[in-house]
Design a protein around this motif. Sequence first.
Motif: not given
Lengths: 376, 423
Positions: B327-328, A289, A293, A282, B317-319, B401-403, B335, A262, A3, B321, B397, B315, A286
């Motif tokens: 970005d998120y 992610e 990371a 979900s 740290k990344r989220i 996040v995924l809408m 998460m 979708f 990121l 950021v 989430i 994780l 996760t």
Amino acid sequence: MDLELSEDQKLFRNTTVKFLENEAPIEKVRELNKSGEGFPRDFWSQGAELGWAALLVPEDLGGGSISGDGFKDLAIVAEEFGRLTSPGPIIAVNVVIAGLVEGAASGPDHSSEIEGLMSGESIGTWAAYEPNGHWDPLNPSTSAAANAGNYVITGVKDRIEVGAEADVFLVSAKTDAGIALFLVPADAPGVTVESVDSLDFVRRYATARFDGVTVPAEAMVGTEASAAEITERMFQVAVALQCAETNGAIDRVFEFTVQWAFDRYSFGRPLASYQALKHRFSDMRTWLECCMATTDAAVQAVNDRDPEAGRLVSVAKAYVGTKAVQIVQDCVQMHGGLGVTWEHDIHLYLRRVMVDRQLYGTPTDHKRRIADLIGL
Amino acid sequence: MSDQMESVESFRSRAQAWLEGGGLPARKTSADPREAPAAGESDHETDGLALWQRQRELQKMLFAGGFAGIAFPSEYGGQGLSRAHQAAFDDVSEKYEMPLLLNVPSLAICSAMLIDMGTEEQKQKYVRGAISGELILCQFLSEPSGGSDLAGLLTRASRDGDTYVINGQKTWSTNAFAADFATCLVRTDWDAPKHRGLSMIIVPVHDPATHMNRVQMVNGAMEFCEEFFTDLVVPAENLVGTENDGWTVGQRQLFYERQAVGGGSPYTSGRSPDRGSRSGLTIEEVARKVGKDKDPATRELVGWAHAQDTVNHQLIKRITVGMTSGDYPAMASSMMRLAHAEIPQQKQDMMLDIAGDQAVTSLPEGDGFLKSIGVSYLMRQGASLGGGSSEMSRNMISERVLMMPREYAADRDVPFKDVRRGR
């Protein structure tokens, strides 16, 4: 995906993506598989022109990267390879380069070989596995006997990436003074190579026999005293790149699977509206992610030659290796029967992710290595 | 952030010097859980008021030294520095006794929310009070009939002149017994749909109109409380935000809760020693204690537990950021929340596995450490229940996040008085 990329790195990524999408889209991967061709040589040399093999090479040898963080840039390329299950020896060649660069500090000069690899003219690969053996590169049964200023190498190596296409092998062998690494040309007398089947569509492997192959003393990479350190560096480079590549693959699979949820309607509503499936998505999101990371951290550590890099790459491989195949299999489940057909692309990704999971140490190997590294 | 902000390195050495100069007492033993329970954890030993008195004293020491509320604004008693400064302080203070129990919810959730949503007077009184060690804040949110449906709460507040009169019941109020004030979410309009009739009001915890019980958990811990309000009168100036817009305030509070429970809050101070369970033993120590440290299967479990712990931190740290850069979305914090439940639960499974047959019995004269792994396991699901269930995190989430499409709600746009409750 990291990121925190700079503008230069984003540009580099875009160039890589465009090239791969034009030259090696998924249809092309299928064609290459059908023809039995691992990767077209000109594809790799064009990639080399984009810098894919220069990122770990010091500037005085003609290498370098725009960002100054060559390994982070290389991880960007590996991730994009994963997104399209691209062909080409991105890991194999760069691991050899990492070994040669590392070995230069203590052993003979290999700058001309580095130059050949960097330009794409030459393909190199690390021959570290031996038949029936697990990942244990510092414990070879292959031998290198000193003989009148030369070494005579005898032994068999297997699971060698691009073994049939390689021009040069980096071979670990026992000498009288310990373990050493040697550069062995594929066309040296006594070398025979046989292709083996692999699960990956276009990443091919081979077994190589070394029957009394004579190489000069200058073929050694580093020395016996530095072999372990050089091997660790190559190992870290290989594992972190595998994780980056795997992330590209699972990110892409997750993307098209969410889209499928979708688009696909059952009982009059999209799959994406069912809570049972939403919850699985979900979890996957996760885990994905988490994979990103831990790979970011491993790549950064290898890039910086952080003393913790060895532990962090094993954390990344243990985690990514374990979770990635679960994510892809869950995505197969989301596709229903389609997910297990030859026609659907998802199996191409499962293949790449499985190969990356199993080689250079399985997640189990890495979990045990972590226990060693934290002093249990 | 002004250009004059002290550099992190300069701050780190200043903090180090202060600590070495006796700013805080040293931690007696790094693995003693009684000194430093982790955020969100508790045991019998956190239940005593003496311990909480000690937390207040430690916070006052931090405040006097200029190291309290490092990332909070200086107008309200903080130091006006950055998350990086707080992280540096956490590094250097690890060997010292820290008021870790004040992190959640007093500082990282309630005070953080008040900074965003409170009036100037509220910030001066409650945020400054919490940072300076004068008072402790807690949350009155959940209700016995609510579960994950927080907005369906039944506690009511009626406006009466310059006051609100509150009646109803709250539960799962962590460490409320030790707190002074609570941020309490109540219903003020029964004709509006459920989200639009709520208000957030600061209430005193100890008042004759409030009856409090301690709730004992399966591991014996008494951290949770339940409260019954009978005509509790509080001044109208205790309203946070506007009347009937309490859901917005509550959402803000829940954001900080997810962030804190997930481990990504800039407002927590100090770091608890890495412990695997209430026994105070790390998973490596458990392996050694039962003589399995050379067993390959055990080594694999220990390596895997270490890997997952590491990934959990990476994780966060990344989220963080991703959310900071935009970005998120903010809901990406769910998460962290989910991983922070799943990963420790797997570790508990592994510890139970390694402790084996010794995890369920102990001699009366024994140290009981291995059995305490069994006791911890009784509370295994706590991590995926507290601060909103993992299922709610999964909804967040998928939907934010995924809408993906939202779950059907039978009470959407229905006046709350008409919403069906029970069969």
